[in-house]
Enzyme design. Sequence first.
Site: not given
Length: 302
Positions: A50-52
């Site tokens: 999961l990332c931004t």
Amino acid sequence: KQWYQAEYGDILLNTLPEPYQKEIEGVSKVLGIPEGEVALYNVFYELFTLCTSIIEEDKSGQLYHARNLDFGLFLGWDNKNDTWLMSERLRKIVRNVDFQRNGKTVYQSASFLGYIGLMTAVRPGDFALTINERFNKEGGFIGIYKWIMGERDAAWMGFLVRDIMEQSPDYESAKKTLMTHKLLAPAYYILSGNSTGQGVIITRSLDMTLDVQELNITGGRWYLLQTNYDPWEQPPFYDDRRKPGNICMKEWGQDNTGYKSLFNVLSTKPNLNKLTVYTSILTVREGVTTWLQDCKTPCTPW
């Protein structure tokens, strides 16, 4: 060996392209960990990251590229300390890595010891690139299954980024490869260059580019922000990091671009959460800078 190492890890290792197969064998030898286990460790990020990621351009035309890497969802929860077990372990092996040839830096990365692909990388003077997982029903399991069954014309995400860092001479070449090469897992590729307007989010399926979002300074789009959901769809209510991120970016504004504002945005909940392992900021001028992150309770689990 554990059954999954023998039946899946070793089988997988023998199918990987060079130099990655030999490098995994080398990591196994140095660390004393079975080759199959190291192989699985190196492809696990194709499935559960999961990332931004954010690209921004200041008023002088300088580009900044930043990302949070969140990892460890559902891989063990420590009730006593309110932490994800895998996230805690990964923080201990985060390193900034300088890849050199003939004594000169070719590219830099924020990575984990033993991981030979790239998810966060910059080629000084040329471009920076991050990967965000794309949640989709045709996820990485399908691509990996096809690979094991003999269909091997697609690329592993992390290996493709490394190939691009080594082989693509400039932003446009990297962009073309990311838009056209078949993939084993759907993804968002976030790419920034060295000139004004060179910033793009590429939404990929296994076989094609579905969407391209680019900086447009004259049109007022001075930044791009991508989490793990398609830009044209609303994120689910239980994992909406996009809206808070956009609010923070607009509050800082283009007059305040740079390390301080980007770190602040990515250190603001829920973009900072219990899964967040590190924050990196990349520029083609200064390379990669990385901070370990630890969201203290009270904090959202993801």
